[in-house]
Write an enzyme that holds these catalytic residues in place. Structure first.
Site, PDB file in Angstrom:
ATOM      1  N   ASP A  11       5.053 -28.437 -16.396  1.00  0.00           N
ATOM      2  CA  ASP A  11       5.888 -27.472 -17.651  1.00  0.00           C
ATOM      3  C   ASP A  11       6.081 -28.183 -18.601  1.00  0.00           C
ATOM      4  OD1 ASP A  11       8.437 -25.143 -16.377  1.00  0.00           O
ATOM      5  OD2 ASP A  11       8.227 -26.161 -18.533  1.00  0.00           O
ATOM      6  N   ASP A 109       3.678 -21.457 -19.620  1.00  0.00           N
ATOM      7  CA  ASP A 109       3.645 -22.949 -19.890  1.00  0.00           C
ATOM      8  C   ASP A 109       3.909 -23.831 -18.635  1.00  0.00           C
ATOM      9  OD1 ASP A 109       6.515 -22.556 -19.172  1.00  0.00           O
ATOM     10  OD2 ASP A 109       7.037 -24.338 -20.669  1.00  0.00           O
ATOM     11  N   GLU A 110       3.547 -22.885 -17.299  1.00  0.00           N
ATOM     12  CA  GLU A 110       3.915 -23.627 -16.027  1.00  0.00           C
ATOM     13  C   GLU A 110       2.551 -23.377 -15.284  1.00  0.00           C
ATOM     14  OE1 GLU A 110       7.390 -22.651 -13.256  1.00  0.00           O
ATOM     15  OE2 GLU A 110       7.188 -21.616 -15.103  1.00  0.00           O
TER      16      GLU A 110
END
Ligand code: TTP
Ligand code: MG
Length: 400
Positions: A11, A109-110
């Site tokens: 993340d 973003d993960e």
């Protein structure tokens, strides 16, 4: 005992804000807030994210921008540059795919990565995670936090613990020592309402859940209770779900009485399409294969499916396909007991679409509110009639 797995959860740190700080050296080390225009405290809209420097002032994602302005008027307020963040997101995905194809993209973003099969190429699982972090840093100039664990839930919790630029490893042996002292709010998928009930029953940590009697939990919460009990004991068989896996999202409904009322059936199909499409968007998927399930009186069940060229996740498009399948289906004069709609052949929506989900959802929300108003005035039947061909105008848009 199942096979030992190594699951990493990656993340990015303060993603949008970190990109802005990277690109503007004068923003570094300063409170940066990315989101709506604060208009000197009169702005509407929310904070998308903010730098760790801004978090010290109590600012966080989803906070009204006017409140963020009040908390820190001298912060640097920036608009959301979706195009730019999406590009960086794809660069990061590309880096991750250098390590393994077993990747589940969770959001912009993960991602989860199953590195069980690939860590030998890079040394130990720990070394692999450090290498993922350093490669992201070298290629994009940004920091990521990584959690490594034998189960998804623990990996997800672990990546959050030492942010920013963190790495936390949870071993198979240390799994319960890691989980049990944690507050139940860390439990993946445990909603706020259930949390309150859990606390009322004396469960405040994950360990408290594990120590409860399984029967007590299933008596109160049904299958869900068992799910959380197993998770609390570190049992989580969920795999990292890659794009190509045959996951599907669906829903079905049984009529209270078998029916051959076309309007009722179409109304039910429309409602199912809404539910399924909503879940697809929520989970970040689009799909190409649409399946209609019909059970007739006497319990004989049929499925009909179609695969279309472009992946979709909106109810109107889904309903269009479902309706074609339904109209082609011959019930041979029999009544219908159950209908179901599911979508498979799923792929994650692109990070760009993910980014704009909020805007699209807002538009949809206002349409739904208008529909609810009409339902309140004219009753459910009015909307159902609309689904079977007639067009009603809602908020200036055609809906039918
Ligand atoms: P997050 O990973 O939740 O947040 P973050 O990366 O900014 O910070 P952290 O270090 O705590 O991980 O979300 C990723 C990006 O998604 C975030 O930079 C901005 C966007 N986002 C929104 O636009 N709205 C939201 O409510 C959230 C939570 C995130
Ligand atoms: Mg993040």
């Amino acid at each position: 005992m199942s096979k030992r797995r190594f699951i990493a959860h990656v993340d990015m740190d303060a993603f949008f804000a970190a990109i802005e700080q990277r690109d503007n050296p004068r923003f570094r080390g300063k409170p940066v807030v990315v989101g709506a225009n604060p208009k000197k405290g009169k702005g509407r809209g929310v904070v998308s994210t903010c730098s760790y420097e801004a978090r010290k002032f109590g600012i966080h994602s989803a906070m009204p921008i006017s409140i963020a302005y009040r908390k820190c008027p001298h912060a640097i307020f920036l608009p959301v540059n979706g195009k730019k963040y999406s590009k960086v997101s794809h660069q990061i995905y590309d880096i991750l795919y250098d390590f393994t194809p077993d990747i589940e993209l969770v959001s912009i973003d993960e991602a989860f990565m199953d590195i069980t099969g690939s860590y030998h190429l890079f040394g130990t699982p720990q070394k692999t995670c450090m290498l993922i972090k350093s490669r992201i840093k070298n290629k994009t100039g940004l920091t990521a936090s990584v959690g490594l664990a034998p189960i998804k839930m623990a990996a997800k919790i672990a990546s959050d613990l030492e942010k920013p630029d963190g790495f936390v490893e949870v071993t198979e042996e240390g799994l319960l020592d890691f989980l049990w002292p944690l507050e139940i709010s860390k439990m993946w998928g445990l909603g706020k309402k259930t949390e309150v009930v859990f606390r009322d029953m004396g469960m405040n940590t994950i360990g408290d859940i594990a120590k409860k009697n399984l029967k007590e939990l299933t008596d109160t919460f049904g299958k869900n209770g068992a799910h959380f009990w197993y998770l609390a004991r570190g049992i989580d068989e969920r795999e990292v779900e890659t794009e190509t896996e045959t996951k599907s999202i669906g829903n079905e409904v049984t009529f209270d009485r078998d029916t051959s009322d076309k309007e009722r059936i179409e109304g039910a199909l429309m409602a199912l399409c809404e539910k399924v499409a909503g879940r697809m968007r929520q989970e970040g998927f689009k799909g190409r294969t649409i399946t209609l399930k019909i059970r007739l009186e006497g319990f004989k069940t049929y499925t009909r499916c179609v695969t279309i060229g472009t992946a979709i996740n909106f109810e109107d498009m889904l309903y269009k396909e479902v309706k074609i399948l339904y109209n082609r289906f011959d019930t041979k004069g029999k009544k219908v007991r159950l209908v179901g709609v599911s979508v498979s052949n799923l792929s994650p929506i692109s990070s760009r679409e993910w980014l704009f989900r909020e805007t699209v959802d807002k538009k949809r929300e206002s349409i739904h509110k208008a529909v609810d108003k009409i339902k309140a005035r004219f009753g459910e039947g009015f909307i159902h009639r609309a689904t079977s061909g007639k067009i009603i105008k809602i908020g200036g848009r055609k809906h039918g």
